[in-house]
Design a protein around this motif. Structure first.
Motif, mmCIF file in Angstrom:
data_model
loop_
_atom_site.group_PDB
_atom_site.id
_atom_site.type_symbol
_atom_site.label_atom_id
_atom_site.label_comp_id
_atom_site.label_asym_id
_atom_site.label_seq_id
_atom_site.Cartn_x
_atom_site.Cartn_y
_atom_site.Cartn_z
ATOM 1 N N ALA A 17 67.045 38.581 107.434
ATOM 2 C CA ALA A 17 67.822 38.289 108.652
ATOM 3 C C ALA A 17 68.000 39.552 109.496
ATOM 4 O O ALA A 17 67.740 39.549 110.707
ATOM 5 N N ASP A 36 71.591 49.645 105.642
ATOM 6 C CA ASP A 36 71.632 48.905 104.372
ATOM 7 C C ASP A 36 72.169 49.842 103.290
ATOM 8 O O ASP A 36 71.838 51.031 103.252
ATOM 9 N N GLY A 47 62.537 34.978 97.814
ATOM 10 C CA GLY A 47 62.078 33.940 98.727
ATOM 11 C C GLY A 47 60.604 34.115 99.040
ATOM 12 O O GLY A 47 60.232 34.887 99.916
ATOM 13 N N GLN A 110 58.962 38.129 98.780
ATOM 14 C CA GLN A 110 59.875 38.594 99.834
ATOM 15 C C GLN A 110 59.773 40.100 100.055
ATOM 16 O O GLN A 110 59.916 40.583 101.173
ATOM 17 N N LEU A 134 78.576 49.598 104.835
ATOM 18 C CA LEU A 134 79.720 49.254 105.683
ATOM 19 C C LEU A 134 80.931 49.049 104.775
ATOM 20 O O LEU A 134 80.849 48.278 103.800
ATOM 21 N N ASP A 290 72.039 34.654 104.868
ATOM 22 C CA ASP A 290 72.817 34.238 103.698
ATOM 23 C C ASP A 290 74.304 34.572 103.838
ATOM 24 O O ASP A 290 75.123 33.993 103.129
ATOM 25 N N LEU A 303 65.299 32.007 103.042
ATOM 26 C CA LEU A 303 64.747 33.102 103.852
ATOM 27 C C LEU A 303 64.371 32.575 105.230
ATOM 28 O O LEU A 303 64.610 33.213 106.255
ATOM 29 N N ASN A 304 63.776 31.390 105.240
ATOM 30 C CA ASN A 304 63.327 30.806 106.506
ATOM 31 C C ASN A 304 64.495 30.542 107.440
ATOM 32 O O ASN A 304 64.427 30.813 108.644
HETATM 33 C C1 LIG Z 1 65.089 32.881 92.985
HETATM 34 C C2 LIG Z 1 65.139 32.782 94.458
HETATM 35 C C3 LIG Z 1 64.117 32.135 95.090
HETATM 36 C C4 LIG Z 1 64.167 31.981 96.461
HETATM 37 N N1 LIG Z 1 63.143 31.311 97.048
HETATM 38 C C5 LIG Z 1 63.144 31.167 98.384
HETATM 39 C C6 LIG Z 1 62.028 30.590 99.052
HETATM 40 O O1 LIG Z 1 61.021 30.205 98.430
HETATM 41 N N2 LIG Z 1 62.080 30.495 100.394
HETATM 42 C C7 LIG Z 1 63.170 30.914 101.092
HETATM 43 O O2 LIG Z 1 63.182 30.749 102.314
HETATM 44 N N3 LIG Z 1 64.217 31.526 100.489
HETATM 45 C C8 LIG Z 1 64.244 31.667 99.163
HETATM 46 N N4 LIG Z 1 65.295 32.323 98.554
HETATM 47 C C9 LIG Z 1 66.433 32.795 99.345
HETATM 48 C C10 LIG Z 1 66.201 34.137 100.054
HETATM 49 O O3 LIG Z 1 65.889 35.153 99.122
HETATM 50 C C11 LIG Z 1 67.457 34.515 100.854
HETATM 51 O O4 LIG Z 1 67.860 33.376 101.587
HETATM 52 C C12 LIG Z 1 67.209 35.680 101.805
HETATM 53 O O5 LIG Z 1 67.032 36.869 101.085
HETATM 54 C C13 LIG Z 1 68.377 35.862 102.767
HETATM 55 O O6 LIG Z 1 68.131 36.979 103.597
HETATM 56 P P1 LIG Z 1 69.338 37.794 104.235
HETATM 57 O O7 LIG Z 1 68.704 38.851 105.060
HETATM 58 O O8 LIG Z 1 70.279 36.859 104.902
HETATM 59 O O9 LIG Z 1 70.136 38.392 103.016
HETATM 60 P P2 LIG Z 1 69.686 39.418 101.881
HETATM 61 O O10 LIG Z 1 68.231 39.342 101.626
HETATM 62 O O11 LIG Z 1 70.609 39.187 100.757
HETATM 63 O O12 LIG Z 1 69.959 40.852 102.529
HETATM 64 C C14 LIG Z 1 71.275 41.338 102.691
HETATM 65 C C15 LIG Z 1 71.211 42.864 102.729
HETATM 66 O O13 LIG Z 1 72.501 43.347 103.074
HETATM 67 C C16 LIG Z 1 72.743 44.544 102.335
HETATM 68 N N5 LIG Z 1 74.199 44.736 102.257
HETATM 69 C C17 LIG Z 1 75.100 43.944 101.639
HETATM 70 N N6 LIG Z 1 76.336 44.425 101.820
HETATM 71 C C18 LIG Z 1 76.228 45.562 102.562
HETATM 72 C C19 LIG Z 1 77.157 46.520 103.091
HETATM 73 N N7 LIG Z 1 78.489 46.400 102.890
HETATM 74 N N8 LIG Z 1 76.688 47.543 103.812
HETATM 75 C C20 LIG Z 1 75.347 47.700 104.037
HETATM 76 N N9 LIG Z 1 74.430 46.818 103.567
HETATM 77 C C21 LIG Z 1 74.861 45.759 102.856
HETATM 78 C C22 LIG Z 1 72.082 44.278 100.989
HETATM 79 O O14 LIG Z 1 71.766 45.480 100.326
HETATM 80 C C23 LIG Z 1 70.842 43.478 101.390
HETATM 81 O O15 LIG Z 1 69.707 44.308 101.536
HETATM 82 C C24 LIG Z 1 65.279 32.494 97.188
HETATM 83 C C25 LIG Z 1 66.297 33.174 96.541
HETATM 84 C C26 LIG Z 1 66.232 33.312 95.185
HETATM 85 C C27 LIG Z 1 67.338 34.039 94.486
#
Ligand SMILES: Cc1cc2nc3c(=O)[nH]c(=O)nc-3n(C[C@H](O)[C@H](O)[C@H](O)COP(=O)(O)OP(=O)(O)OC[C@H]3O[C@@H](n4cnc5c(N)ncnc54)[C@H](O)[C@@H]3O)c2cc1C
Length: 503
Positions: A17, A36, A47, A110, A134, A290, A303-304
């Protein structure tokens, strides 16, 4: 405190995201910081499914070919019977459609998707700052003051907007006191990236699909020598994620001694939840990915959905920072929260079906039918009955260019601009302005509807005007005498006629 504004947007979290949002802002020249708390990129495959709608978005932001080159498509699922024999699923043949260039989910771990996104961000001049966490923030009428912890101590950043793209446990969401209702789904699973011998890479190997106590699947991860292991485990108790622990799990669940785990690159045990934030925005702070919604992984939606949140938010944030009315940002929650609610229902339904051994997927997982029809940014004058609606995804179509080259509508839309398509006439109905590309489609236009695909997809009458948003959704469909209403619409999204440069 005598803070100075040092940036327009602070993005907390550089997952899918945060990276997508930063690319969208970099493409538009908006000043931002992307931080991050990790010291290095996240190593897990998590994902791995990239759905057709996300592929269209990745084409627009310039990374799709790289993702296909580094990853691949899903191998055929192979369901093993207790006697060791197996059945391979036979895929329905894919019928190409002119309006939908991508039909198959891509398989890209991912960590590779994020690597490609980081490279694109760098190409665009953006930067990701690791090792910055943060820890708190305060907002007022003019901006947000954010506290970061880093190796050197603490840092205070003043930004016009803060985006919490900080994942399911979002500190930003907690600090805003936003409710995150939903439920824990009573399913806990291991996901691990492993090196192994004893299985071929031509299939997604699945054992005991209809038995939650014994299910295990091993999917070769395209672009790597690894397999992704997924297996439900009991809700309580320590999960042994070591080589020996995972080897014992594989042996017990497959009944095979020829599969040997050699190493574990990354592993996690997690409990599945389905939760949706009550709000996506409080003042100058917004949530994406997320941080706003968590789903089970079934159907590959998380992820999508996170990428598409940012693709929706990016152009709106840039428009408001450039002077559009701040109310435009309210349309982000209006459009994206219902999408997340529907995805949450879908992935939970698929999880329940998976527990019964049913891993079939329908068109709904492709995300091509996501629509913002009926929301406040969808304008139809006059209202249409049937066919393409304002708010729907703007379809692709093969076109000819007046100079003789073939092309596609998606190439015309690609970039950070809005597009006005006039059917045969009306290309001069609105004056030109920065950020709006105007095309006439027809025999005498700059674009030619060679085989009638545009007419069929857009359901046009001569003189109709269709406004396509920067994120590839139809903003407005208007008849020939509705130019004044389109002017009002364009002002709302930051493309006012006052900004016209005559020349
Ligand atoms: C087993 C598994 C299988 C999956 N399969 C799929 C799939 O096939 N297709 C799909 O679309 N999705 C899938 N997903 C879901 C997908 O991995 C997540 O939806 C996606 O990673 C969300 O992205 P994001 O950027 O919102 O959050 P995240 O990837 O969680 O990134 C959040 C980031 O914020 C950082 N952060 C957190 N708090 C702080 C702070 N206070 N200060 C600074 N940085 C911070 C973290 O270090 C992290 O890098 C799967 C998940 C799992 C667990």
């Amino acid at each position: 405190m005598t803070d100075t504004i040092v940036t327009d947007v602070l993005i907390c979290g550089a997952g899918a995201a945060g990276l997508t949002l930063s690319i969208e802002l970099a493409r538009r020249g908006v000043a931002f910081r992307l931080i991050d708390s990790l010291d290095a990129p996240f190593p897990g495959s998590r994902g791995k499914g990239i759905q057709p709608r996300s592929q269209e978005i990745f084409e627009d932001i310039g990374v799709l070919d790289k993702l296909v080159a580094i990853g691949g498509f899903y191998p055929q699922p192979r369901a093993y019977r207790p006697d060791g024999s197996y059945e391979s699923a036979v895929s329905e043949p894919v019928v190409p459609a002119s309006g939908e260039p991508y039909h198959l989910p891509l398989l890209v771990p991912q960590f590779l998707t994020e690597r490609i996104l980081r490279a694109r961000l760098t190409e665009l001049g953006g930067r990701l700052e690791f090792s910055r966490t943060l820890t708190g923030f305060e907002q007022d009428a003019d901006g947000v003051t954010v506290l970061l912890a880093c190796a050197a101590g603490t840092e205070t950043v003043r930004a016009k907007y803060l985006i919490g793209a900080d994942g399911g446990r979002s500190l930003v969401r907690h600090a805003l006191n936003i409710g995150f209702p939903g439920r824990t789904l009573g399913v806990r699973a291991i996901v691990a990236d492993v090196m192994l011998t004893g299985l071929g890479r031509e299939a997604w190997h699945r054992f005991h699909e209809s038995d939650l106590q014994r299910q295990i699947s091993l999917c070769p991860l395209a672009g790597t020598p690894l397999f992704q292991l997924q297996a439900p485990i009991p809700l309580e108790g320590e999960a042994d994620l070591s080589v020996e622990g995972l080897a014992a799990l594989v042996a017990a669940r497959t009944g095979r001694e020829d599969i040997a785990i050699q190493s574990v690159a990354w592993a996690s045990a997690y409990s599945m939840n389905a939760r949706l934030a009550d709000r996506y925005r409080v003042g100058r702070v917004l949530l994406a990915g997320d941080a706003a919604h968590v789903h089970p992984p079934t159907g590959g939606q998380g992820l999508n959905t996170s990428v598409q949140d940012s693709y929706n938010l990016g152009w709106k944030l840039a428009a408001v920072i450039a002077g559009a009315d701040d109310g435009l940002l309210d349309t982000y929650q209006e459009e994206r929260r219902p999408v997340a609610a529907a995805m949450l229902g879908l992935s939970t339904k698929l999880l329940e079906a998976a527990g019964r051994g049913d891993s079939r997927r329908g068109r709904d997982v492709q995300q091509l039918d996501i629509s913002y029809a009926g929301a406040s940014l969808a304008l139809e004058l006059p209202a249409r009955s049937g066919g393409l609606a304002a708010g729907d995804r703007a379809p692709d179509a093969p076109i000819g260019k007046a100079a003789g080259q073939p092309g596609r509508l998606f190439q015309v839309f690609s970039g950070s601009h809005w597009t006005l398509l006039a059917c045969e006439t009306g290309g001069d109905a609105l004056p030109p302005r920065p950020g709006l590309h105007i095309h006439t489609v027809g025999p005498a236009g700059d674009l030619v509807d060679t085989d009638g695909h545009v007419r069929d997809a857009y359901g046009w009458q001569p003189g109709d005007l269709t406004l396509v948003r920067p994120d590839g959704y139809v903003g407005a469909i208007a008849g020939p005498d509705q130019a004044a209403a389109l002017e009002v619409y364009l002002r709302r999204v930051g493309l006012a006629a006052e900004a016209v440069t005559h020349g």
